[in-house]
Motif scaffolding. Structure first.
Motif, short mmCIF file in Angstrom:
data_model
loop_
_atom_site.label_atom_id
_atom_site.label_comp_id
_atom_site.label_asym_id
_atom_site.label_seq_id
_atom_site.Cartn_x
_atom_site.Cartn_y
_atom_site.Cartn_z
N VAL A 131 0.84 -1.20 0.00
CA VAL A 131 0.00 0.00 0.00
C VAL A 131 0.87 1.25 0.00
O VAL A 131 0.65 2.19 -0.79
N ARG A 132 1.86 1.27 0.86
CA ARG A 132 2.75 2.43 0.92
C ARG A 132 3.41 2.68 -0.42
O ARG A 132 3.43 3.81 -0.92
N ASP A 133 3.94 1.63 -1.04
CA ASP A 133 4.62 1.79 -2.32
C ASP A 133 3.64 2.19 -3.42
O ASP A 133 3.97 3.00 -4.30
N GLY A 134 2.43 1.65 -3.37
CA GLY A 134 1.42 1.99 -4.37
C GLY A 134 0.99 3.44 -4.29
O GLY A 134 0.86 4.12 -5.31
N ILE A 135 0.76 3.91 -3.07
CA ILE A 135 0.37 5.33 -2.91
C ILE A 135 1.51 6.23 -3.37
O ILE A 135 1.27 7.25 -4.04
N ALA A 136 2.73 5.87 -3.04
CA ALA A 136 3.88 6.69 -3.46
C ALA A 136 3.93 6.81 -4.97
O ALA A 136 4.15 7.91 -5.52
N ALA A 137 3.73 5.71 -5.68
CA ALA A 137 3.78 5.74 -7.13
C ALA A 137 2.60 6.53 -7.71
O ALA A 137 2.76 7.31 -8.66
N THR A 138 1.42 6.34 -7.15
CA THR A 138 0.25 7.08 -7.64
C THR A 138 0.40 8.56 -7.37
O THR A 138 0.04 9.40 -8.20
N LEU A 139 0.95 8.90 -6.21
CA LEU A 139 1.15 10.30 -5.87
C LEU A 139 2.11 10.97 -6.85
O LEU A 139 1.90 12.12 -7.25
N GLU A 140 3.14 10.25 -7.24
CA GLU A 140 4.09 10.81 -8.20
C GLU A 140 3.39 11.21 -9.49
O GLU A 140 3.63 12.29 -10.03
N TYR A 141 2.49 10.35 -9.97
CA TYR A 141 1.74 10.70 -11.19
C TYR A 141 0.69 11.77 -10.90
O TYR A 141 0.52 12.72 -11.68
N ALA A 142 -0.01 11.65 -9.79
CA ALA A 142 -1.07 12.60 -9.45
C ALA A 142 -0.55 14.02 -9.37
O ALA A 142 -1.25 14.98 -9.74
N ARG A 143 0.67 14.18 -8.91
CA ARG A 143 1.26 15.52 -8.84
C ARG A 143 1.36 16.15 -10.23
O ARG A 143 1.21 17.37 -10.36
N THR A 144 1.62 15.35 -11.23
CA THR A 144 1.82 15.91 -12.58
C THR A 144 0.53 16.44 -13.17
O THR A 144 0.57 17.27 -14.10
#
Length: 287
Positions: A131-144
């Motif tokens: 979950v932690r790794d998934g949110i981190a990856a999604t957040l990276e895209y969501a920021r863009t």
């Protein structure tokens, strides 16, 4: 604390509340007719009507969003499953952006396969790491694309099947780890059904503050509860101290909408018009 008694300008409807009565296009029309100016739709309901059609209906009716349901369900049995979950969450971010949602709500998932009764593994620590790794990856895209993510902690009774993040404290720990600058891009959705019981709730709401409090969901906890998923109560019919929690939210800086989200075989069996009219009345009197 804001006075809700004179109108329902701060009411939003999570469309699960009448999902068994109407399709999403009808829900939007019925909300607009009653002066409910915001909804939080589910992805399957949007897909049923069509993303472009829903976006057009929202524009023509003037109905906005308080959130978009949902991303998450990150843990998986293998690398292929983890990759598929990230791809699906990227699509969820894009859909939320297309509908001009203020946030994408994350129900993070837990033991893969548990919802079907066959968990691929039983290591909840592993699930929390995924979950932690998934949110981190999604957040990276969501920021863009400028789409905030709201982690929704779920009641511990759903820790195996739906979410291994079960308290506001856990959710905020993730926020602090992944978004230490408190950018406004990662926060929490506070659903009273899931967190009302938590002795640390008020302290954690204050810890969150305005930057982290991205969504607020209301309903009630019936006593006794007959079903752990589909027996939520209409506000005022249960034991949750709704005004106390909202006072804490607003004291901490929350200035958003109060989103009614009711999964209930009882309320799903009633006419949709009755459900919406009751939501409006209870929003003014007990929320």
């Amino acid at each position: 604390m804001r006075d809700l008694s004179n109108d329902h300008a701060l009411l939003s409807l999570n469309t699960a509340t009448v999902r068994k009565q109407w399709r999403l296009d009808r829900i939007i029309d019925e909300c607009a007719r009653r002066g409910i100016h915001a909804i939080s739709p589910w992805r399957d309901q949007v897909a049923d009507v069509g993303l472009e059609t829903v976006a057009r209906l929202l524009r023509t009716t003037g109905v906005g969003l308080s959130g978009y349901c949902r991303g998450g369900f990150y843990p998986a049995a293998n690398t292929a499953g983890l990759t598929a979950a990230l791809e699906d969450n990227r699509r969820a971010v894009d859909e939320a952006r297309a509908l001009d949602a203020p946030c994408l709500v994350l129900v993070v998932g837990s033991l893969p396969g548990a919802l079907q009764g066959v968990p691929a593994y039983t290591d909840i620590t592993r699930a929390r790491g995924e979950v932690r790794d998934g949110i981190a990856a999604t957040l990276e895209y969501a920021r863009t694309v400028g789409m905030p993510l709201a982690i929704e902690p779920l009641h511990p009774m759903q820790a195996a099947e739906r979410a291994c993040i079960n308290t506001l404290e856990q959710a905020l720990d993730l926020c602090d780890e992944l978004d230490p600058e408190r950018s406004g891009m990662l926060g929490v959705a506070v659903d009273v059904y899931h967190v009302w019981w938590d002795p640390k709730l008020h302290a954690q709401i204050r810890r969150a503050g305005a930057k982290r409090l991205l969504a607020y969901h209301v309903c009630d906890w019936l006593a006794p509860t007959r079903d752990l998923l589909n027996d939520r109560g209409m506000m005022g019919d249960g034991v949750i101290e709704l005004k106390t929690i909202r006072r804490e939210m607003e004291s901490a800086g929350y200035a958003g909408l109060c989103e009614v989200e009711i999964f209930s075989e009882d309320w799903w069996s009633r006419p949709g018009e009755e459900v919406l009219d009751t939501c409006i009345q209870r929003h003014r009197s007990v929320v």
